[in-house]
Design a protein around this motif. Structure first.
Motif, PDB file in Angstrom:
ATOM      1  N   GLU A 277       0.812  -1.206   0.000  1.00  0.00           N
ATOM      2  CA  GLU A 277       0.000   0.000   0.000  1.00  0.00           C
ATOM      3  C   GLU A 277       0.850   1.263   0.000  1.00  0.00           C
ATOM      4  OE1 GLU A 277      -3.148   0.241   2.716  1.00  0.00           O
ATOM      5  OE2 GLU A 277      -3.944  -1.766   2.299  1.00  0.00           O
ATOM      6  N   LYS A 278       2.010   1.195   0.600  1.00  0.00           N
ATOM      7  CA  LYS A 278       2.899   2.358   0.647  1.00  0.00           C
ATOM      8  C   LYS A 278       3.915   2.355  -0.500  1.00  0.00           C
ATOM      9  CE  LYS A 278       0.999   3.585   4.506  1.00  0.00           C
ATOM     10  NZ  LYS A 278       0.108   4.787   4.587  1.00  0.00           N
ATOM     11  N   HIS A 279       3.886   1.300  -1.335  1.00  0.00           N
ATOM     12  CA  HIS A 279       4.841   1.168  -2.441  1.00  0.00           C
ATOM     13  C   HIS A 279       6.272   1.314  -1.920  1.00  0.00           C
ATOM     14  CE1 HIS A 279       1.467   1.418  -5.250  1.00  0.00           C
ATOM     15  NE2 HIS A 279       1.042   2.466  -4.564  1.00  0.00           N
ATOM     16  N   ALA A 280       6.566   0.576  -0.852  1.00  0.00           N
ATOM     17  CA  ALA A 280       7.859   0.759  -0.190  1.00  0.00           C
ATOM     18  C   ALA A 280       8.472  -0.594   0.164  1.00  0.00           C
ATOM     19  CB  ALA A 280       7.701   1.597   1.074  1.00  0.00           C
ATOM     20  N   VAL A 281       9.793  -0.629   0.071  1.00  0.00           N
ATOM     21  CA  VAL A 281      10.580  -1.755   0.555  1.00  0.00           C
ATOM     22  C   VAL A 281      11.324  -1.279   1.796  1.00  0.00           C
ATOM     23  CG1 VAL A 281      12.432  -3.391   0.063  1.00  0.00           C
ATOM     24  CG2 VAL A 281      10.857  -2.718  -1.752  1.00  0.00           C
ATOM     25  N   PHE A 282      11.031  -1.895   2.932  1.00  0.00           N
ATOM     26  CA  PHE A 282      11.728  -1.576   4.168  1.00  0.00           C
ATOM     27  C   PHE A 282      12.888  -2.554   4.341  1.00  0.00           C
ATOM     28  CE2 PHE A 282       7.404  -0.017   5.007  1.00  0.00           C
ATOM     29  CZ  PHE A 282       7.693   1.289   5.366  1.00  0.00           C
ATOM     30  N   VAL A 283      14.057  -2.025   4.662  1.00  0.00           N
ATOM     31  CA  VAL A 283      15.235  -2.868   4.844  1.00  0.00           C
ATOM     32  C   VAL A 283      16.073  -2.270   5.964  1.00  0.00           C
ATOM     33  CG1 VAL A 283      16.605  -1.645   3.103  1.00  0.00           C
ATOM     34  CG2 VAL A 283      17.133  -4.022   3.645  1.00  0.00           C
ATOM     35  N   ALA A 284      16.715  -3.141   6.757  1.00  0.00           N
ATOM     36  CA  ALA A 284      17.490  -2.693   7.917  1.00  0.00           C
ATOM     37  C   ALA A 284      18.893  -3.291   7.856  1.00  0.00           C
ATOM     38  CB  ALA A 284      16.797  -3.095   9.222  1.00  0.00           C
ATOM     39  N   ASP A 285      19.843  -2.609   8.502  1.00  0.00           N
ATOM     40  CA  ASP A 285      21.243  -3.023   8.402  1.00  0.00           C
ATOM     41  C   ASP A 285      21.772  -3.504   9.749  1.00  0.00           C
ATOM     42  OD1 ASP A 285      21.612  -0.763   9.944  1.00  0.00           O
ATOM     43  OD2 ASP A 285      22.807   0.317   8.475  1.00  0.00           O
ATOM     44  N   ASN A 286      23.084  -3.708   9.803  1.00  0.00           N
ATOM     45  CA  ASN A 286      23.742  -4.239  11.001  1.00  0.00           C
ATOM     46  C   ASN A 286      24.159  -3.156  11.972  1.00  0.00           C
ATOM     47  OD1 ASN A 286      25.587  -3.385   8.993  1.00  0.00           O
ATOM     48  ND2 ASN A 286      27.255  -4.481  10.006  1.00  0.00           N
ATOM     49  N   PHE A 287      23.771  -1.911  11.743  1.00  0.00           N
ATOM     50  CA  PHE A 287      24.059  -0.820  12.667  1.00  0.00           C
ATOM     51  C   PHE A 287      22.800  -0.286  13.332  1.00  0.00           C
ATOM     52  CE2 PHE A 287      27.875  -0.875  10.105  1.00  0.00           C
ATOM     53  CZ  PHE A 287      28.878  -0.578  11.008  1.00  0.00           C
ATOM     54  N   SER A 312      23.746  -2.530  16.580  1.00  0.00           N
ATOM     55  CA  SER A 312      23.159  -3.876  16.668  1.00  0.00           C
ATOM     56  C   SER A 312      22.454  -4.220  15.363  1.00  0.00           C
ATOM     57  CB  SER A 312      22.173  -3.967  17.834  1.00  0.00           C
ATOM     58  OG  SER A 312      21.084  -3.091  17.631  1.00  0.00           O
ATOM     59  N   LYS A 313      22.458  -5.492  15.023  1.00  0.00           N
ATOM     60  CA  LYS A 313      21.802  -5.953  13.804  1.00  0.00           C
ATOM     61  C   LYS A 313      20.287  -5.899  13.957  1.00  0.00           C
ATOM     62  CE  LYS A 313      25.324  -9.424  12.641  1.00  0.00           C
ATOM     63  NZ  LYS A 313      25.540 -10.888  12.455  1.00  0.00           N
TER      64      LYS A 313
END
Length: 562
Positions: A277-287, A312-313
């Motif tokens: 619905e938001k046309h978004a890809v959420f991604v997180a890193d190791n910091f 922290s991851k």
């Protein structure tokens, strides 16, 4: 001139043994009590040998050669102390006497006698059927009650290997994903950065794309607008968008544009999810930072937000299936957090779900999105029955063996997307079970509303651990990744003819098979698990090896057809 001879002096070799074993052997040999003068002679001989050893040791030190010490003492792998051993002895786990139970982390008993091992529902409080709902939960359930049947349906467990591809990947499998529209396609990622596409109905139709990432593929998701495109997050710090037909990939975001600048600056991407619905890809890193990629422009959008402890991851992200504004994250800071993406700033989480150790995964329930299921490294599966209730403590804690991720993909308990009661979860098990001398690591199906073990599925020819498991969203199919191989499980059908029921399709990748044979010809060693050896032996026309007890559990004594 007389020839000169060069004198060679070899270092002293000292062999250390366990004193306990020496005493026990002497006690077995001497049934009668030794005389007093014999004791004195033994003491004098012992002193003489000690003096000789010290003298030789001093001479070797003077000549600059230290003595070589060969230790035959038992050393514990857990506490590093001598005199005892701990770990697996065949299919039995031996506890360290200096540590608590390996399963439940509580003192007073061993792992083999742990009450949680005997019954997974031990100490678990089942779901209450009393009317304790608040007004908000009442309105929420009123909206979705027609979609949930009043009678809990019977579980359908895929408990028999239907087909497999052995040594499909060059490194261990890290993630699995079923195609959203094509029921027979399975995607898999591995530690080397490769992405495989396998049609498990036709078995032999498979392909591996090796030019997408340079290291671990941690997560994959299909594009909500084009089911032929797959998004993948990798430890090389990039998000890729790949066409499954051609294998052509494009990088949407690169957190390491300057290459390797040291471990303190290298960013790796772990958790990932897509919000249609938001046309978004959420991604997180190791910091501890969260990034947003717009699927319409395929570019990074906005600034990174710190959602977990800095450094922290963030290993998992999941968008609520019915409330897309809610995002669930989990990480190495021992927390799972609920966020409102409309006001996404550092420290603005709606709830912080505390755990005692690292959280491997956290998921909303697939139908109502009202429940939460988490997997933690303290051997606990935690369940929250309602996101509108009290989130200070979980509704249930289920003890389960998954406290191991060295050289393994972390274990993750996942919901069954077809279960309308939202109570069935699947997770691999670390501690093996002894089935007539064979150490097998089952895949567990757990009723998270009561903590009961619904089923444990295994195959006597799969002796490796299966940490990656995925249930099909529409069919009664389970896909499991064990080492470098993929397995498809289906339910047993007792009404099928014996000839058809005893047939399954196993494909062995020929390139690695030749390599394995070449190695075994040279040095007699094998590179990977014993499941490969057993399946390769059956490919030559031999029957699968199975014991009577293991066969009763899995009934996988089948013929192979290539």
């Amino acid at each position: 001139m007389a020839p000169t001879t060069r004198s060679f002096s070899f270092p002293r070799v000292i062999i250390e043994k366990d004193t306990d074993s020496e005493q026990s052997s002497s006690e077995e040999e001497d049934d009668e009590e030794p005389l007093h003068d014999e004791d004195e002679d033994e003491g004098e001989n012992g002193k003489d040998s000690e003096n000789d050893g010290q003298r030789i040791e001093e001479e070797s030190n003077k000549k600059g050669k230290a003595p070589i010490t060969i230790s035959l003492k038992k050393v514990c792998k857990v506490c590093k102390r001598t005199g005892h051993e701990a770990g697996f002895k065949g299919a039995t786990y031996i506890d360290c006497p200096m540590k608590p139970c390996f399963l439940c982390k509580m003192p007073g008993h061993t792992t083999m006698s742990c009450p949680h091992r005997v019954a997974t529902e031990f100490g678990v409080i089942p779901t209450s059927h009393k009317n304790t709902r608040n007004a908000l939960l009442y309105v929420f359930e009123r909206q979705f009650k027609p979609h949930i049947p009043p009678i809990k349906p019977a579980y359908v467990i895929p408990d028999q290997v239907n087909c497999a591809v052995i040594r499909y990947h060059s490194r261990r499998v890290t993630c699995l994903e079923f195609h959203p529209t094509n029921n027979r396609l399975l995607l898999s990622g591995d530690k080397k950065g490769q992405v495989g596409v396998w049609d498990y109905d036709k078995v032999h139709e498979k392909v591996v794309y090796g030019n997408i990432h340079s290291c671990i593929v941690n997560n994959m998701r299909f594009s909500p607008t084009n089911d032929g495109m797959i998004y993948a997050a990798s430890s090389d710090g990039t998000i890729s968008c790949t066409d499954m037909e051609t294998g052509i990939s494009s990088s949407l975001m690169n957190l390491n544009p300057d290459g390797w600048q040291g471990p303190n600056n290298w960013r790796m991407l772990y958790g990932m999810d897509i919000n249609p619905e938001k046309h978004a890809v959420f991604v997180a890193d190791n910091f501890g930072f969260l990034y947003l990629v717009d699927t319409r422009s395929n570019n990074k959008s906005g600034q990174a937000v710190l959602i977990h402890k800095k450094g922290s991851k963030v290993v998992g992200l999941h968008s609520n299936p019915l409330q897309p504004d809610l995002l669930l994250s989990c990480g190495n800071d021992h927390f799972a957090r609920i966020w409102d993406i409309r006001q996404l700033v550092a420290g603005s989480s709606l709830h912080d779900l505390a755990h005692r150790r690292v959280v491997n995964s956290a998921y909303f329930s697939p139908i109502s999105g009202c429940k939460i299921l988490t997997t933690s490294q303290d051997n606990r599966i935690r369940v929250w029955d309602s996101i509108f209730g009290n989130l200070d403590s979980p509704s249930r804690e289920i003890v389960h063996s998954h406290d191991f991720n060295r050289h393994l993909t972390p274990f993750r308990a996942e919901w069954d997307p077809k279960d309308s009661s939202e109570s069935l979860a699947v997770v691999g098990r670390y501690i093996s079970e002894n089935y007539n001398g064979i150490a097998l690591h089952p895949i567990d199906f757990i009723d998270v509303s009561t903590g009961q073990l619904v089923a444990e599925v295994m195959d006597p020819n799969i002796t490796t651990i299966s940490p990656v498991n995925k249930l099909h969203p529409r069919d009664d199919v389970l896909a499991s990744g064990s080492s470098r191989s993929l397995f498809i499980w289906r339910p047993k059908d007792d009404h099928e003819p014996t000839e058809q029921k005893d047939e399954r399709k196993i494909v062995i990748c020929t390139g690695t098979e030749k390599k394995r044979k070449h190695k075994s010809k040279n040095d007699g060693s094998d590179d990977d698990g014993s499941d490969v050896d057993k399946f390769t032996s059956t490919s030559k026309g031999k029957n699968l090896k199975s014991t009577s007890s293991a066969t009763k559990m899995s009934n996988t004594h089948h013929k192979m057809k290539r």
